[in-house]
Design a protein around this motif. Structure first.
Motif, mmCIF file in Angstrom:
data_model
loop_
_atom_site.group_PDB
_atom_site.id
_atom_site.type_symbol
_atom_site.label_atom_id
_atom_site.label_comp_id
_atom_site.label_asym_id
_atom_site.label_seq_id
_atom_site.Cartn_x
_atom_site.Cartn_y
_atom_site.Cartn_z
ATOM 1 N N UNK A 51 12.186 -7.903 -77.402
ATOM 2 C CA UNK A 51 12.371 -8.999 -76.456
ATOM 3 C C UNK A 51 13.113 -10.207 -76.978
ATOM 4 N N UNK A 52 13.704 -10.112 -78.180
ATOM 5 C CA UNK A 52 14.473 -11.242 -78.692
ATOM 6 C C UNK A 52 15.724 -11.484 -77.856
ATOM 7 N N UNK A 53 16.134 -12.753 -77.813
ATOM 8 C CA UNK A 53 17.335 -13.144 -77.066
ATOM 9 C C UNK A 53 18.219 -13.962 -78.006
ATOM 10 N N UNK A 54 19.419 -13.450 -78.293
ATOM 11 C CA UNK A 54 20.351 -14.162 -79.179
ATOM 12 C C UNK A 54 21.437 -14.811 -78.326
ATOM 13 N N UNK A 55 21.206 -16.066 -77.967
ATOM 14 C CA UNK A 55 22.175 -16.863 -77.211
ATOM 15 C C UNK A 55 22.224 -18.239 -77.869
ATOM 16 N N UNK A 56 23.244 -18.515 -78.679
ATOM 17 C CA UNK A 56 23.318 -19.802 -79.379
ATOM 18 C C UNK A 56 23.328 -20.984 -78.411
ATOM 19 N N UNK A 115 12.030 -18.210 -82.649
ATOM 20 C CA UNK A 115 11.446 -17.438 -83.742
ATOM 21 C C UNK A 115 12.072 -17.963 -85.041
ATOM 22 N N UNK A 116 11.644 -19.131 -85.433
ATOM 23 C CA UNK A 116 12.257 -19.833 -86.551
ATOM 24 C C UNK A 116 12.104 -19.050 -87.856
ATOM 25 N N UNK A 117 13.205 -18.878 -88.541
ATOM 26 C CA UNK A 117 13.199 -18.155 -89.806
ATOM 27 C C UNK A 117 13.655 -16.716 -89.697
ATOM 28 N N UNK A 136 12.278 -15.964 -77.970
ATOM 29 C CA UNK A 136 11.440 -14.905 -77.391
ATOM 30 C C UNK A 136 10.642 -15.505 -76.245
ATOM 31 N N UNK A 137 10.372 -14.716 -75.227
ATOM 32 C CA UNK A 137 9.530 -15.178 -74.119
ATOM 33 C C UNK A 137 8.120 -15.456 -74.616
ATOM 34 N N UNK A 206 6.850 -10.063 -76.349
ATOM 35 C CA UNK A 206 8.132 -9.417 -76.548
ATOM 36 C C UNK A 206 8.840 -9.094 -75.249
ATOM 37 N N UNK A 207 9.468 -7.915 -75.207
ATOM 38 C CA UNK A 207 10.235 -7.537 -74.029
ATOM 39 C C UNK A 207 9.391 -7.401 -72.789
ATOM 40 N N UNK A 208 8.146 -6.999 -72.975
ATOM 41 C CA UNK A 208 7.270 -6.846 -71.806
ATOM 42 C C UNK A 208 6.950 -8.210 -71.183
ATOM 43 N N UNK A 209 6.758 -9.229 -72.021
ATOM 44 C CA UNK A 209 6.521 -10.577 -71.497
ATOM 45 C C UNK A 209 7.769 -11.094 -70.782
#
Length: 548
Positions: A51-56, A115-117, A136-137, A206-209
Motif C-alpha cells: 500500500x505504499x504510495x511514491x508521489x514526491x 513512512x519516514x526512513x 501509506x494510508x 497497507x493496501x487494504x486500508x
C-alpha cells in the motif's frame, strides 16, 4: 447501430488504486461515472499490496516538512529511467502528483502518514532521498464499509487474533530479538490484539486500508461499482472508443462512455500464454503476487484497437519463496538479514543480496541464476523472521518435504542437499565472513545504501553483514517472483493510449500495470507502482472531463 444498455460519461475498468482514483476525479469534475470490476472482490493488486504510495511533494510530505525541489525529483527519475520513458510522461507525473493526492484528501476518509526512513530504492543517486518519499494510508476499521466489507479483497497484512501492522511496525517487529524498539513494538502488538477483542474492530493496514478508504470515498461520491462484470470488448465507432461490452447479471451489456473508457485492469502476470510470449524464459513459471484476475485482458483489448506496447519483457520483480501450499511469499526484508548469503547453482554470490528487489532479480535473470539459494546459519534463523516464519520458530516440515528448505549441521552437507559445489560454497562463506569482519562488502557493496540498511540489524556496524559460522545451516530455494508485469499500453502525458505512430486512440485511456511503466525498467521507491497508477488515473479523468 446497436442500442446501448447503459450510458455514462466515463467508464473505469478495474477497481485498484488507479481505477478508483480516476473514478473519484471524474466524479469531482461532475461526470457520471461507472466502475466495472471483473472479480468478485474489489481492490485489485493494490488491495493485496503493502500500500505504499511514491508521489514526491504530496500533502503529507509537505506537512512533515519534507519538501523537494522539482529539479531534484526530475534528476532522480532521469537517472533512474535512463531515457526509457518520455520526458512529458515524467513531467506529468512529477507536476501533477501532488494535485492528485490533494484531490483524494478532500474526502474525509483518505488520510496518510509518511513512512519516514523507508529510503528511496536508489538513494545514492542524485536526487534520491535516504529518508524516503513513501506514504501509506492510515489504518482503517473496515466495519465502516458495511455490506461492502465482505466484498473487499483480503491480504496478508493481518496477523493472528486481528493483529494489524503497518510497514513501519513490521520494520520494528522484525528486530524483536535484537532491539528495544522491536520489543516495544511487540508490546504494542499485544495491546492491539487485546484492544481489538474488546472493541470488536476489523483493522486493515497497507493496501487494504487504502482500498477501503477509497471505497468509502466512492460511496460518498455516489459512484456505482459493478463486481463480477468482466469487460469482453471495447466498442469502437469511427475510430473512437465509445464504450465497452461487459458481462453483468448474466447478460452482455453495451455500456456507452461519452467521455471515454479507462483501462485499469492490471498486467498479464497470471497468463501462462502471455508470460511465455513476452517474459524471459526463466520467468515463465508463475510466482506472481498480483491479483489472480490479472491475465492481460486490458492490454489485449488495447492491442485489438491498434495500441502500441512497451516494456513487455519486464516485471516488478520480487525474489520469492514458494509456500508448500502453493502461495508465493515475497522476500523484502529477509535479504538484508546478516549471517546470510544468496548463491547461484555454482555456490557463488552474484549480486548485492540487499539490493531493491527489481534490481536483485534483474541480476538473477541476467546471470541465469534460477533457482538461487538463500543460505543462513543458526543465529540468523534464531534472530530474524524469514518468509513469514517467526524468529527461532522451527521451519514447518512441509517446506523440507517439498524441497523448498534444507537443513544440515555442516556447510558441506548443506551444499550436497541443494546441489552446489561444496568447495565453492565454503569459499563463498569464507570470503563473505572476511567482509563481515571488516564491515564492508568488497564484492557487491552490500550495506552501503540506506535502502540496504533499512531492514538490516542496527546493532551491527554494518547492519547487513555478520559472519556465517554457527550450525545448523539452512537453505531456501529462491524463485523469480513478481508483483505484476511492467509492460503494457503506451500512453501520453494525459494517459491517452497511443498507436505505434504516436497518435492517440480517441476515447481510450489506461493507467497502472495496464500501461508501460513510467519507471522504465527500474523502481524509484516504496509505492512506485501505486503512485503512478493514482497520478495517471487522475490525469486520465481530468482529460476526459475537458473533452467534448
Amino acid at each position: 447501430m446497436m442500442a446501448w444498455d447503459a450510458e455514462h460519461d466515463f467508464v473505469v475498468v478495474g477497481s485498484g488504486g488507479g481505477g478508483m482514483t480516476a473514478a473519484l476525479t471524474a466524479a469531482a469534475a461532475g461526470l457520471d461515472v461507472l466502475v466495472v470490476e471483473k472479480g468478485a472482490m474489489y481492490g485489485g493488486s493494490t488491495g493485496i499490496s503493502g500500500g505504499g504510495i511514491w508521489i514526491p511533494n504530496n500533502p503529507t510530505l509537505r506537512t512533515a516538512g519534507h519538501d523537494d525541489s522539482r529539479a531534484s525529483i526530475r534528476r532522480y527519475l532521469d537517472l533512474l529511467t535512463e531515457g526509457r520513458v518520455p520526458a512529458k510522461r515524467l513531467d506529468a507525473y512529477v507536476d501533477h502528483g501532488p494535485a492528485a493526492m490533494e484531490l483524494l484528501e478532500r474526502s474525509e476518509w483518505l488520510r496518510f502518514f509518511w513512512v519516514k526512513g523507508y529510503a528511496d530504492y536508489h538513494p545514492e543517486l542524485e536526487g534520491g532521498r535516504p529518508l524516503g518519499r513513501s506514504v501509506e494510508a492510515k489504518p482503517f476499521d473496515t466495519r465502516n464499509l458495511g455490506e461492502d466489507e465482505r466484498h473487499q479483497r483480503p491480504n496478508t497484512m493481518k496477523g493472528p487474533l486481528g493483529l494489524w501492522v503497518t510497514a513501519k511496525d513490521y520494520h520494528d517487529l522484525a528486530m524483536v530479538k535484537r532491539t528495544w524498539r522491536g520489543r516495544w513494538a511487540s508490546v504494542i502488538a499485544a495491546w492491539r490484539v487485546s484492544s481489538n477483542v474488546v472493541r470488536r474492530r476489523h483493522m486493515a493496514t497497507g493496501g487494504r486500508a487504502l482500498v477501503a478508504r477509497l471505497r468509502m470515498a466512492l460511496k460518498d461520491a455516489g459512484v456505482p461499482l459493478w463486481l463480477r462484470s468482466p469487460m469482453t470488448e471495447l466498442v469502437v465507432e469511427d475510430g473512437r472508443v465509445t464504450g465497452i461490452v461487459a458481462e453483468h447479471d448474466g447478460a452482455h451489456k453495451r455500456i456507452r462512455a461519452r467521455r471515454g473508457v479507462l483501462l485499469a485492469t492490471g498486467g498479464f502476470e497470471h497468463s501462462s500464454d502471455l508470460r511465455k510470449r513476452y517474459l524471459p524464459e526463466a520467468a515463465w513459471d508463475d510466482y506472481s503476487g498480483g491479483a489472480r484476475e490479472n491475465v492481460g485482458d486490458g492490454i489485449e483489448a488495447g492491442l485489438g484497437v491498434g495500441a502500441a506496447t512497451d516494456l513487455m519483457d519486464d516485471a516488478w520483480w520480487m525474489p520469492s519463496v514458494r509456500h508448500p501450499s502453493g502461495a508465493v511469499v515475497p522476500l523484502v526484508s529477509e535479504r538484508s538479514i546478516p549471517r546470510s548469503v544468496i548463491v547461484s547453482a555454482e555456490g557463488r554470490r552474484f549480486t548485492n543480496e540487499s539490493a531493491p528487489y527489481v534490481t536483485f532479480v534483474h541480476a538473477q535473470l541476467e546471470g541465469g541464476h534460477v533457482p538461487a539459494w538463500f543460505v543462513m546459519d543458526a543465529k540468523a534463523r534464531a534472530r530474524y523472521p524469514f518468509a513469514q516464519i517467526l524468529p527461532g520458530a522451527p521451519i514447518p516440515e512441509p517446506y523440507y518435504a517439498a524441497g523448498i528448505a534444507h537443513r544440515s549441521e555442516t556447510l558441506a552437507g548443506l551444499a550436497a542437499k541443494i546441489g552446489v559445489p561444496a568447495d565453492a560454497l565454503a569459499e563463498t562463506v569464507k570470503q563473505f565472513n572476511g567482509f563481515a569482519r571488516a564491515g564492508a562488502d568488497g564484492d557487491f557493496g552490500r550495506g552501503e545504501s540506506a535502502y540496504d540498511r533499512y531492514y538490516g540489524d542496527p546493532t551491527l556496524p554494518n547492519p547487513c553483514l555478520d559472519v556465517i559460522e554457527k550450525g545448523p545451516y539452512y537453505a531456501f530455494r529462491i524463485e523469480v517472483g513478481d508483483l505484476g508485469t511492467k509492460g503494457g499500453l503506451v500512453c501520453d502525458e494525459n494517459s491517452r493510449v497511443l498507436r505505434d505512430d504516436g497518435s492517440a486512440i480517441d476515447g481510450l485511456y489506461a493507467t497502472g500495470n495496464t500501461t508501460a511503466a513510467v519507471m522504465g525498467n527500474e523502481y524509484a521507491g516504496p509505492g512506485a507502482t501505486i503512485g503512478p497508477s493514482i497520478v495517471f488515473g487522475y490525469l486520465a479523468a481530468q482529460h476526459a472531463a475537458r473533452s467534448a
